[in-house]
Structures are given as C-alpha cells and as structure tokens.
Motif scaffolding. Sequence first.
Motif, PDB file in Angstrom:
ATOM      1  N   SER A   1      82.215  62.837  11.737  1.00  0.00           N
ATOM      2  CA  SER A   1      81.449  62.089  12.158  1.00  0.00           C
ATOM      3  C   SER A   1      80.279  61.966  12.762  1.00  0.00           C
ATOM      4  O   SER A   1      79.384  61.913  12.964  1.00  0.00           O
ATOM      5  N   THR A   2      80.620  62.387  14.461  1.00  0.00           N
ATOM      6  CA  THR A   2      79.289  62.562  15.482  1.00  0.00           C
ATOM      7  C   THR A   2      79.367  63.965  15.350  1.00  0.00           C
ATOM      8  O   THR A   2      80.812  65.019  15.501  1.00  0.00           O
ATOM      9  N   ARG A   3      78.484  64.411  16.421  1.00  0.00           N
ATOM     10  CA  ARG A   3      78.710  65.879  16.766  1.00  0.00           C
ATOM     11  C   ARG A   3      76.765  66.069  18.040  1.00  0.00           C
ATOM     12  O   ARG A   3      76.623  65.600  17.985  1.00  0.00           O
ATOM     13  N   ILE A   4      77.405  67.215  18.901  1.00  0.00           N
ATOM     14  CA  ILE A   4      76.531  66.850  20.198  1.00  0.00           C
ATOM     15  C   ILE A   4      75.925  68.491  19.838  1.00  0.00           C
ATOM     16  O   ILE A   4      76.274  69.373  19.251  1.00  0.00           O
ATOM     17  N   ILE A   5      74.496  68.897  20.066  1.00  0.00           N
ATOM     18  CA  ILE A   5      73.960  69.930  19.774  1.00  0.00           C
ATOM     19  C   ILE A   5      72.725  69.524  20.284  1.00  0.00           C
ATOM     20  O   ILE A   5      73.000  68.948  20.555  1.00  0.00           O
ATOM     21  N   ALA A   6      72.186  71.064  20.518  1.00  0.00           N
ATOM     22  CA  ALA A   6      70.658  71.339  21.481  1.00  0.00           C
ATOM     23  C   ALA A   6      69.871  70.082  20.867  1.00  0.00           C
ATOM     24  O   ALA A   6      69.418  70.594  20.000  1.00  0.00           O
ATOM     25  N   ALA A   7      68.816  70.111  21.954  1.00  0.00           N
ATOM     26  CA  ALA A   7      67.946  69.077  21.526  1.00  0.00           C
ATOM     27  C   ALA A   7      67.015  69.672  20.675  1.00  0.00           C
ATOM     28  O   ALA A   7      66.394  68.973  20.294  1.00  0.00           O
ATOM     29  N   GLU A   8      66.435  71.342  20.688  1.00  0.00           N
ATOM     30  CA  GLU A   8      65.303  71.906  20.709  1.00  0.00           C
ATOM     31  C   GLU A   8      65.819  71.867  18.703  1.00  0.00           C
ATOM     32  O   GLU A   8      65.353  72.266  17.982  1.00  0.00           O
ATOM     33  N   ARG A   9      66.760  72.033  18.468  1.00  0.00           N
ATOM     34  CA  ARG A   9      67.672  71.941  16.721  1.00  0.00           C
ATOM     35  C   ARG A   9      66.833  70.801  16.329  1.00  0.00           C
ATOM     36  O   ARG A   9      67.635  70.541  14.978  1.00  0.00           O
ATOM     37  N   VAL A  10      66.707  69.378  17.384  1.00  0.00           N
ATOM     38  CA  VAL A  10      67.089  68.355  16.248  1.00  0.00           C
ATOM     39  C   VAL A  10      65.648  67.519  16.021  1.00  0.00           C
ATOM     40  O   VAL A  10      64.613  68.504  16.535  1.00  0.00           O
ATOM     41  N   ILE A  11      65.255  67.250  14.825  1.00  0.00           N
ATOM     42  CA  ILE A  11      64.383  67.140  14.160  1.00  0.00           C
ATOM     43  C   ILE A  11      64.367  65.342  14.120  1.00  0.00           C
ATOM     44  O   ILE A  11      65.456  65.978  13.115  1.00  0.00           O
ATOM     45  N   ALA A  12      62.638  65.146  13.974  1.00  0.00           N
ATOM     46  CA  ALA A  12      62.472  63.298  13.848  1.00  0.00           C
ATOM     47  C   ALA A  12      62.537  62.925  12.502  1.00  0.00           C
ATOM     48  O   ALA A  12      61.765  64.248  11.961  1.00  0.00           O
ATOM     49  N   LEU A  13      63.018  61.917  12.229  1.00  0.00           N
ATOM     50  CA  LEU A  13      62.729  61.670  10.548  1.00  0.00           C
ATOM     51  C   LEU A  13      61.683  60.977  10.679  1.00  0.00           C
ATOM     52  O   LEU A  13      62.215  59.513  10.367  1.00  0.00           O
ATOM     53  N   PRO A  14      60.446  61.065   9.881  1.00  0.00           N
ATOM     54  CA  PRO A  14      59.830  59.624   9.739  1.00  0.00           C
ATOM     55  C   PRO A  14      60.960  58.924   8.603  1.00  0.00           C
ATOM     56  O   PRO A  14      61.713  58.834   7.945  1.00  0.00           O
ATOM     57  N   ASP A  15      60.277  57.546   8.762  1.00  0.00           N
ATOM     58  CA  ASP A  15      61.046  56.713   8.078  1.00  0.00           C
ATOM     59  C   ASP A  15      60.811  57.129   6.341  1.00  0.00           C
ATOM     60  O   ASP A  15      61.951  56.012   5.958  1.00  0.00           O
ATOM     61  N   ALA A  16      59.973  57.268   5.719  1.00  0.00           N
ATOM     62  CA  ALA A  16      60.001  57.512   4.724  1.00  0.00           C
ATOM     63  C   ALA A  16      60.786  58.883   3.644  1.00  0.00           C
ATOM     64  O   ALA A  16      60.996  58.390   3.188  1.00  0.00           O
ATOM     65  N   VAL A  17      61.785  59.136   4.611  1.00  0.00           N
ATOM     66  CA  VAL A  17      62.992  60.230   4.354  1.00  0.00           C
ATOM     67  C   VAL A  17      64.326  59.484   4.850  1.00  0.00           C
ATOM     68  O   VAL A  17      64.553  59.545   6.157  1.00  0.00           O
TER      69      VAL A  17
ATOM     70  N   GLY B   1      71.710  63.874  26.637  1.00  0.00           N
ATOM     71  CA  GLY B   1      72.251  65.031  27.960  1.00  0.00           C
ATOM     72  C   GLY B   1      70.510  64.345  28.924  1.00  0.00           C
ATOM     73  O   GLY B   1      69.888  63.854  28.785  1.00  0.00           O
ATOM     74  N   ALA B   2      71.341  65.027  30.484  1.00  0.00           N
ATOM     75  CA  ALA B   2      70.153  64.875  31.061  1.00  0.00           C
ATOM     76  C   ALA B   2      69.305  66.198  30.840  1.00  0.00           C
ATOM     77  O   ALA B   2      69.293  67.036  30.067  1.00  0.00           O
ATOM     78  N   ASP B   3      67.948  66.091  31.209  1.00  0.00           N
ATOM     79  CA  ASP B   3      67.134  67.046  31.006  1.00  0.00           C
ATOM     80  C   ASP B   3      66.456  67.096  28.970  1.00  0.00           C
ATOM     81  O   ASP B   3      65.844  67.499  28.780  1.00  0.00           O
ATOM     82  N   VAL B   4      66.465  65.581  28.229  1.00  0.00           N
ATOM     83  CA  VAL B   4      66.171  65.872  27.281  1.00  0.00           C
ATOM     84  C   VAL B   4      65.168  64.833  27.669  1.00  0.00           C
ATOM     85  O   VAL B   4      65.518  63.031  27.709  1.00  0.00           O
ATOM     86  N   SER B   5      63.868  65.256  26.745  1.00  0.00           N
ATOM     87  CA  SER B   5      63.454  64.309  26.632  1.00  0.00           C
ATOM     88  C   SER B   5      62.518  63.992  24.588  1.00  0.00           C
ATOM     89  O   SER B   5      63.103  65.665  23.634  1.00  0.00           O
ATOM     90  N   GLY B   6      61.997  63.405  24.280  1.00  0.00           N
ATOM     91  CA  GLY B   6      61.601  62.737  22.816  1.00  0.00           C
ATOM     92  C   GLY B   6      62.403  62.510  21.674  1.00  0.00           C
ATOM     93  O   GLY B   6      61.979  62.236  21.347  1.00  0.00           O
ATOM     94  N   PHE B   7      63.729  62.160  22.650  1.00  0.00           N
ATOM     95  CA  PHE B   7      65.094  60.939  21.903  1.00  0.00           C
ATOM     96  C   PHE B   7      65.108  60.524  22.388  1.00  0.00           C
ATOM     97  O   PHE B   7      65.398  60.504  23.753  1.00  0.00           O
ATOM     98  N   LYS B   8      65.783  59.269  21.732  1.00  0.00           N
ATOM     99  CA  LYS B   8      66.500  57.989  22.941  1.00  0.00           C
ATOM    100  C   LYS B   8      67.431  57.652  21.855  1.00  0.00           C
ATOM    101  O   LYS B   8      66.925  58.328  20.230  1.00  0.00           O
ATOM    102  N   PRO B   9      68.617  56.959  22.353  1.00  0.00           N
ATOM    103  CA  PRO B   9      69.399  55.995  21.397  1.00  0.00           C
ATOM    104  C   PRO B   9      68.597  55.638  20.333  1.00  0.00           C
ATOM    105  O   PRO B   9      67.372  54.596  20.477  1.00  0.00           O
TER     106      PRO B   9
END
Length: 323
Positions: A98-114, A74-82
């Motif tokens: 199947s899908t979920r919309i959630i606040a960006a501040e609760r999203v954690i990036a995953l490293p390749d190893a996980v 959504g608008a005003d989201v930085s640090g993530f992309k499709p």
Amino acid sequence: MPDQIVLLDAPGDVSQFRLQEQPSVSPGPGEVKIRHQAVGTNFLDIYHRKGLYALPAYPAVIGVEAAGVVEAIGADVSGFKPGDRVAYGGPPAGAYASTRIIAAERVIALPDAVSAKVAASSLLKGMTAYMLLKKVSNVGQGSTVLIHAAAGGLGSILVRWAKSLGATVIGTVSSPEKAALATSYGADHLIIGRGADIVAEVKRLTGGNGVDVAYDGIGGDMLLKSIRAVRPFGTAITIGQAAGPIPPVAVEELRPGKSLSHPSIMAWCADIGRYREAAEAAIAAMERGIVCEIAAEYGLADVAKAHEEMETGRSAGSILLVP
C-alpha cells in the motif's frame, strides 16, 4: 482497510505469496513515503518470484514500479512535499504494498496529463523502450525493426515509439485479435501465429535483406530466428525469455557481422543519472500518447491471479495491482 503488503516467503509458484498488514513507518533522511495508487507488474516480477533472478533475502517484497502520492518526506529532502503526484521504477524491488519508503533520488514527479495508472503501467516499459531504441541501438528515420509480441505491454510501447522515430515496424503476434491491436499502435506489417515462418516472412517483407534491429522478449528458440531475421551487420537484442530458457546459439550464426546484445533495464537504472534520463524520457513519451494499454486490474489480495494471468500471455497490455 489497513495498509497491506505482499510478502514472498520463498522462490516458487504463486502459493509463496502472503498478504499481511503493513506497519506504519516514517521516512528517514533522504527518503520519501509514497502512498501507492497503482502498482505496475512486469515479467521481471515472475523471474523474481521464481528465483530466476535472486533476491537478497526472504521473505521478500517484489515489484519494481508504482505511482501515487507523497505522504511524507524525510530530512534533507527537497523538491517534494506531501500531496505531490509521483512515480518510480527500477531497482530495488519492493512495490507490492500500500505504501513504500524509497530514496528521494528515485522519485519522479508526474505531470497533470499522466495519471497514476498510466504511469504505473508504462514507466518501466517506457524506460526499457528508450534504452532499447536510443541507447542499445539508434532507431530513426529509415530504420526497419522487428518487434516480437507487438500487442503486449513492452511491445506496444516499442511499436508506438519506433513509429514516432520514423521506423518501419514488423511485428509478431499470436492471433488476429492481437494483430488488430498492433496495427492500431502503428505496426506496418504483422506476422501472425505461433507457427509462422518468421525468418521467411521478414525476408519477404524486406526484399531479402532482413531488419536492422530485432527485439526479442520471447526467448526459447525465438532468439535464433531473430538473429536469422536480422540483416548483415544488424543487431538482435534479447530482453527476456517468457517462452522459456534460450538454448545455446552458435557464434557462427552471427556471420556476417551481426551483433547480439542482452541489455538489462535494472542494470541500466542502477546508475541514478541514466535512470532519471530514461524515466524523464518515458514520461515525456507518455504525454505524447506512447503508453501501454491496461489489460486488467487486481487488488493486492489477488496478486496470485494477476501473476497467473500474466504468465498465460493472453493479456494484451499491462496488469495493474491497485491497493
């Protein structure tokens, strides 16, 4: 196949689940839309389903952790992309979909190893272990801890993490098969069988002293045994009641100087700073191999079977829902 969502029509047994097609919705400002690749299940989900922990309204969607890929921002989201690989855990509930919309501040990036499946099975449990080992208590070199259900989802992570901190781990398990698993996770001593005299065994293994900390997610009459297995000025921590409600415990049981704590990972994670600290610690632990084994996988249509298996307590590890 169209996207699906699992609705809980009312508190109760698994017959209250209803699967329906999930409408497509776009994320709003500050939100991220995630396409789930794996949804974690926890005993907390059973408490939500039964109404032991109330939900705001019905029909409701339960589930408090998942992993997948960012589908839209959504608008005003930085640090993530499709296309980014991500995970989340903690409140609010709503992951059985199947899908979920959630606040960006609760999203954690995953490293390749996980992988997504490892993250969905281990994130909330890993955050819980971090809270229990380093915040509620401070386990380190020379500590002796008692971990109930040491071959289970949370128990296995607690065993591995406590050992990485230099602790001696005494675990309880219900069968020799689970004892073998807990040993492979690093447990130093195992007390086997539902009828074992846990207090006597702990005292024998600790030279009569008791453990520094006991972690009890079983409930029922196990909490009293856990308190009695703790050394003077040690701590008993109750984190669930898989075996049923906990009877009243007399305050005299805390003499001399024992502490009793009843922490909640959901309350801990309600604060975004604490949430991100615990989530990042859990993911770093996953990269070191501190993970929960995946015991079974079910589609969203088989959510009732997943809950029934979880309630039996037979599974050694985590059960995933795979949309």
